[in-house]
Design a protein around this motif. Sequence first.
Motif, mmCIF file in Angstrom:
data_model
loop_
_atom_site.group_PDB
_atom_site.id
_atom_site.type_symbol
_atom_site.label_atom_id
_atom_site.label_comp_id
_atom_site.label_asym_id
_atom_site.label_seq_id
_atom_site.Cartn_x
_atom_site.Cartn_y
_atom_site.Cartn_z
ATOM 1 N N LEU A 195 31.775 26.898 16.331
ATOM 2 C CA LEU A 195 32.503 28.154 16.563
ATOM 3 C C LEU A 195 33.916 27.871 17.079
ATOM 4 N N HIS A 196 34.028 26.931 18.004
ATOM 5 C CA HIS A 196 35.336 26.548 18.547
ATOM 6 C C HIS A 196 36.255 26.054 17.438
ATOM 7 N N ASP A 197 35.751 25.132 16.627
ATOM 8 C CA ASP A 197 36.583 24.537 15.588
ATOM 9 C C ASP A 197 36.985 25.563 14.528
ATOM 10 N N ALA A 198 36.114 26.514 14.233
ATOM 11 C CA ALA A 198 36.479 27.590 13.308
ATOM 12 C C ALA A 198 37.591 28.455 13.918
ATOM 13 N N ALA A 199 37.511 28.720 15.211
ATOM 14 C CA ALA A 199 38.533 29.546 15.873
ATOM 15 C C ALA A 199 39.890 28.860 15.888
ATOM 16 N N ILE A 200 39.931 27.562 16.172
ATOM 17 C CA ILE A 200 41.235 26.886 16.233
ATOM 18 C C ILE A 200 41.840 26.655 14.849
ATOM 19 N N ALA A 201 41.042 26.827 13.794
ATOM 20 C CA ALA A 201 41.576 26.693 12.441
ATOM 21 C C ALA A 201 42.499 27.856 12.085
ATOM 22 N N GLY A 202 42.395 28.960 12.823
ATOM 23 C CA GLY A 202 43.256 30.106 12.575
ATOM 24 C C GLY A 202 44.723 29.778 12.853
ATOM 25 N N GLU A 203 45.607 30.595 12.331
ATOM 26 C CA GLU A 203 47.045 30.349 12.480
ATOM 27 C C GLU A 203 47.665 31.022 13.693
ATOM 28 N N ARG A 204 47.029 32.078 14.219
ATOM 29 C CA ARG A 204 47.642 32.837 15.318
ATOM 30 C C ARG A 204 46.567 33.218 16.323
ATOM 31 N N VAL B 90 45.369 33.094 20.842
ATOM 32 C CA VAL B 90 45.518 32.712 22.244
ATOM 33 C C VAL B 90 44.099 32.522 22.755
ATOM 34 N N MET B 91 43.829 31.318 23.260
ATOM 35 C CA MET B 91 42.468 30.923 23.594
ATOM 36 C C MET B 91 42.381 30.605 25.077
ATOM 37 N N ASP B 92 41.405 31.235 25.747
ATOM 38 C CA ASP B 92 41.243 30.953 27.171
ATOM 39 C C ASP B 92 39.935 30.231 27.422
ATOM 40 N N GLY B 93 40.000 29.250 28.311
ATOM 41 C CA GLY B 93 38.816 28.497 28.693
ATOM 42 C C GLY B 93 39.100 27.008 28.689
ATOM 43 N N ASN B 94 38.233 26.265 29.322
ATOM 44 C CA ASN B 94 38.424 24.830 29.460
ATOM 45 C C ASN B 94 37.563 24.062 28.455
ATOM 46 N N TYR B 95 36.287 23.872 28.753
ATOM 47 C CA TYR B 95 35.357 23.175 27.868
ATOM 48 C C TYR B 95 35.995 21.892 27.329
ATOM 49 N N SER B 96 36.083 20.906 28.188
ATOM 50 C CA SER B 96 36.807 19.676 27.882
ATOM 51 C C SER B 96 36.259 18.932 26.670
ATOM 52 N N ILE B 97 35.009 19.173 26.299
ATOM 53 C CA ILE B 97 34.446 18.513 25.115
ATOM 54 C C ILE B 97 35.262 18.835 23.860
ATOM 55 N N CYS B 98 35.923 19.993 23.848
ATOM 56 C CA CYS B 98 36.682 20.430 22.669
ATOM 57 C C CYS B 98 38.195 20.383 22.877
ATOM 58 N N MET B 99 38.639 19.913 24.019
ATOM 59 C CA MET B 99 40.079 19.940 24.298
ATOM 60 C C MET B 99 40.915 19.108 23.327
ATOM 61 N N PRO B 100 40.477 17.909 22.937
ATOM 62 C CA PRO B 100 41.353 17.126 22.051
ATOM 63 C C PRO B 100 41.731 17.861 20.756
ATOM 64 N N GLN B 101 40.743 18.423 20.065
ATOM 65 C CA GLN B 101 41.075 19.122 18.820
ATOM 66 C C GLN B 101 41.842 20.417 19.091
ATOM 67 N N ARG B 102 41.556 21.063 20.206
ATOM 68 C CA ARG B 102 42.291 22.288 20.553
ATOM 69 C C ARG B 102 43.760 21.966 20.810
ATOM 70 N N PHE B 103 44.019 20.907 21.563
ATOM 71 C CA PHE B 103 45.401 20.544 21.875
ATOM 72 C C PHE B 103 46.157 20.094 20.622
ATOM 73 N N ARG B 104 45.463 19.486 19.663
ATOM 74 C CA ARG B 104 46.140 19.091 18.419
ATOM 75 C C ARG B 104 46.628 20.305 17.637
ATOM 76 N N ARG B 105 45.922 21.419 17.738
ATOM 77 C CA ARG B 105 46.306 22.640 17.016
ATOM 78 C C ARG B 105 47.233 23.541 17.822
ATOM 79 N N ALA B 106 47.242 23.401 19.121
ATOM 80 C CA ALA B 106 48.009 24.310 19.991
ATOM 81 C C ALA B 106 49.509 24.119 19.814
ATOM 82 N N THR B 107 50.218 25.213 20.053
ATOM 83 C CA THR B 107 51.688 25.175 20.058
ATOM 84 C C THR B 107 52.232 25.372 21.466
#
Length: 175
Positions: free
Chosen positions: A60-69, A71-88
């Motif tokens: 679910l996390h990875d599907a959400a970060i695949a979007g183009e626009r 704002v995501m709140d929360g920590n969950y460090s297990i997913c931080m690397p891929q989230r930070f790669r997509r974040a602006t």
Amino acid sequence: MKLSDLGDRICILGPSNSGKSTLADAIARKRGLEPVHLDLLHHLPNTDWQPRPKADFIALHDAAIAGERWVMDGNYSICMPQRFRRATGVILLDISTPASLLRYFRRSWFEKNRRGALEGGRDSVKWDMIHHIAVTTPKNRRRYQAMFDELDLPKLQLSTVQAIKQRFRQWDLAR
């Protein structure tokens, strides 16, 4: 810093009850971004905050970060690397432990329709959550600060409730 400097994929990090969901919803409204509350992806609806299976949450996390626009709140460090790669852009809310505890009690006892609430769930004071805020979060604070410091993205740190309120006013984020 202007809100637009953070781009179209913004991560909001911080301790429990620091105001991440409220800020995410306000930014989403102002910028026309999709709000994504990681607590809602991590927990099963219509439960008392029962976690999903880990693989389901990550999907679910990875599907959400695949979007183009978003704002995501929360920590969950297990997913931080891929989230930070997509974040602006990244916002770190770093309010004190006593402030987080106070906000937790207020939320549990008085807020019926809060931002980021679990569908069909109910907020109540739980010893596990008090322990998480009072013991686990302070240990994570240094780790999240180090991760934040290493990011090569537009970023903003707000370390008091007053600083968060001031940023709401500066960015004209009507509640």
